[in-house]
Design an enzyme around this catalytic site. Structure first.
Site, mmCIF file in Angstrom:
data_model
loop_
_atom_site.group_PDB
_atom_site.id
_atom_site.type_symbol
_atom_site.label_atom_id
_atom_site.label_comp_id
_atom_site.label_asym_id
_atom_site.label_seq_id
_atom_site.Cartn_x
_atom_site.Cartn_y
_atom_site.Cartn_z
ATOM 1 N N ASP A 12 0.577 -0.971 -0.299
ATOM 2 C CA ASP A 12 -0.100 0.091 0.280
ATOM 3 C C ASP A 12 0.916 1.366 0.101
ATOM 4 O O ASP A 12 2.289 0.985 0.324
ATOM 5 C CB ASP A 12 -0.320 0.258 1.148
ATOM 6 C CG ASP A 12 -2.001 0.669 0.989
ATOM 7 O OD1 ASP A 12 -2.437 1.109 0.067
ATOM 8 O OD2 ASP A 12 -2.451 1.030 1.552
ATOM 9 N N HIS A 29 2.761 3.356 -9.001
ATOM 10 C CA HIS A 29 2.714 2.001 -9.293
ATOM 11 C C HIS A 29 3.616 1.169 -9.720
ATOM 12 O O HIS A 29 4.538 0.451 -10.109
ATOM 13 C CB HIS A 29 2.114 2.576 -10.510
ATOM 14 C CG HIS A 29 0.152 2.141 -9.330
ATOM 15 N ND1 HIS A 29 -0.064 1.831 -8.360
ATOM 16 C CD2 HIS A 29 -0.958 3.291 -10.060
ATOM 17 C CE1 HIS A 29 -0.880 2.309 -7.734
ATOM 18 N NE2 HIS A 29 -1.706 2.693 -9.162
ATOM 19 N N LEU A 123 11.560 -20.952 -2.915
ATOM 20 C CA LEU A 123 10.549 -20.163 -2.454
ATOM 21 C C LEU A 123 8.900 -20.069 -2.738
ATOM 22 O O LEU A 123 9.050 -20.311 -4.615
ATOM 23 C CB LEU A 123 10.822 -18.520 -3.123
ATOM 24 C CG LEU A 123 10.195 -17.360 -2.610
ATOM 25 C CD1 LEU A 123 10.187 -17.354 -1.127
ATOM 26 C CD2 LEU A 123 10.855 -16.369 -3.400
HETATM 27 C C1 FPP Z 1 -1.613 0.025 -3.297
HETATM 28 O O1 FPP Z 1 -0.665 1.451 -3.520
HETATM 29 C C2 FPP Z 1 -0.651 -0.383 -4.778
HETATM 30 C C3 FPP Z 1 -1.967 -1.036 -6.033
HETATM 31 C C4 FPP Z 1 -3.278 -1.623 -5.399
HETATM 32 C C5 FPP Z 1 -0.846 -1.715 -6.844
HETATM 33 C C6 FPP Z 1 -1.154 -2.924 -6.941
HETATM 34 C C7 FPP Z 1 0.213 -3.092 -6.766
HETATM 35 C C8 FPP Z 1 2.126 -2.713 -7.909
HETATM 36 C C9 FPP Z 1 1.604 -1.482 -8.891
HETATM 37 C C10 FPP Z 1 3.094 -3.312 -7.286
HETATM 38 C C11 FPP Z 1 3.427 -4.810 -7.634
HETATM 39 C C12 FPP Z 1 2.478 -5.586 -8.067
HETATM 40 C C13 FPP Z 1 2.502 -6.630 -9.139
HETATM 41 C C14 FPP Z 1 2.076 -7.777 -8.876
HETATM 42 C C15 FPP Z 1 3.036 -6.317 -10.918
HETATM 43 P P1 FPP Z 1 -2.194 2.176 -3.238
HETATM 44 O O2 FPP Z 1 -2.509 2.724 -5.157
HETATM 45 O O3 FPP Z 1 -3.568 2.174 -2.333
HETATM 46 O O4 FPP Z 1 -1.728 3.422 -2.529
HETATM 47 P P2 FPP Z 1 -2.234 5.153 -1.886
HETATM 48 O O5 FPP Z 1 -2.865 4.548 -1.084
HETATM 49 O O6 FPP Z 1 -0.862 5.333 -1.535
HETATM 50 O O7 FPP Z 1 -3.042 5.285 -2.824
#
Ligand code: FPP
Length: 237
Positions: A12, A29, A123
């Site tokens: 997060d 992201h 893993l």
């Molecule tokens: C959380 O930050 C991130 C997400 C929900 C997006 C998905 C995760 C990634 C891109 C990391 C890599 C994963 C993979 C499988 C490639 P948020 O957008 O909720 O942040 P905020 O709470 O600050 O808005």
């Protein structure tokens, strides 16, 4: 330092990390994705056997269309690159969640990655995509109901092991440590069944900044706690 066997992470803070730098959320992201790649190397080196990350929830479809499109593009690219990461770390990859909602090419990339990495066992890496725990449990209950309906399972035979065996995580030990980055202290519909006895660790660090040193800090914290199961210390079990 005792290394937990299974670490689960709620990734997060990508958006806030980018905002703090005056950049668009998509930049957060991209950096979050790069961070996941290096963290897999660290997890393997530290001797952790299972890693599960929450990358896209069943609720994340409600984000803006451009943000969902950006995330889909990132997943597409990442799933391809992950073949090399699995080779490098001798890492088996499994996607948990309902993948039928993704475009066909993403589903194909998932199958390819899972099949390719099935040869490895150093893993075990679970990525939660279109995952929600309530959805997972509902799907498990539906499968159990079908078995009862067909006569292959009796209602009185149903117990915790039956539920466990029908979850997406079947056969994988429950997480020992749950880490949530980004400052929130919620479980957000992640592994509700599996986290029954898990230690929780929350940090204000945003996901793109969560590096090896932060992971070691979380493990140290885990080591300071006395794990209890129903009032019984783990070493007394
Ligand atoms: C959380 O930050 C991130 C997400 C929900 C997006 C998905 C995760 C990634 C891109 C990391 C890599 C994963 C993979 C499988 C490639 P948020 O957008 O909720 O942040 P905020 O709470 O600050 O808005």
């Amino acid at each position: 330092m005792t290394v937990p066997q299974h670490v689960a992470i709620i990734l997060d803070g990508n958006g806030r990390w980018a905002k703090a730098k005056g950049m668009p959320r998509s930049y957060g992201h991209i950096k979050g994705c790069a961070n996941l790649e290096s963290l897999c190397d660290d997890v393997k080196e530290l001797g952790i056997s299972y890693l599960t990350v929450y990358a896209f929830s069943t609720e994340n479809w409600k984000r803006s269309r451009p943000e969902v499109d950006t995330l889909m593009k990132l997943f597409r690219d990442y799933l391809k690159r992950c073949i090399k990461i699995s080779d490098r770390n001798e890492m088996r990859v499994k996607i948990i969640g309902d993948i039928s909602a993704f475009d066909q090419d993403i589903q194909d990339a998932i199958v390819k990655l899972e099949e390719h990495s099935a040869r490895y066992d150093k893993l075990y890496f679970q990525i939660a995509l279109n995952y929600g725990s309530r959805d997972e449990i509902s799907r498990a209950v539906r499968k159990i109901a079908e078995e009862v309906k067909s006569g292959s399972l009796l209602p009185e035979e149903i117990g915790p092991n039956t539920i466990e065996a029908h979850l997406d995580t079947a056969g994988v030990p429950d997480p020992d440590l749950l880490i949530r980055t980004g400052g929130e202290q919620r479980v957000s519909n992640f592994l509700l069944w599996q986290l029954a006895y898990t230690e929780f660790y929350y940090t204000d660090i945003y996901w793109p900044d969560f590096n090896r040193a932060e992971l070691v800090k979380a493990i140290d914290h885990y080591n300071q706690r006395e794990r209890r199961y129903g009032g019984v210390r783990e070493d007394k079990k």
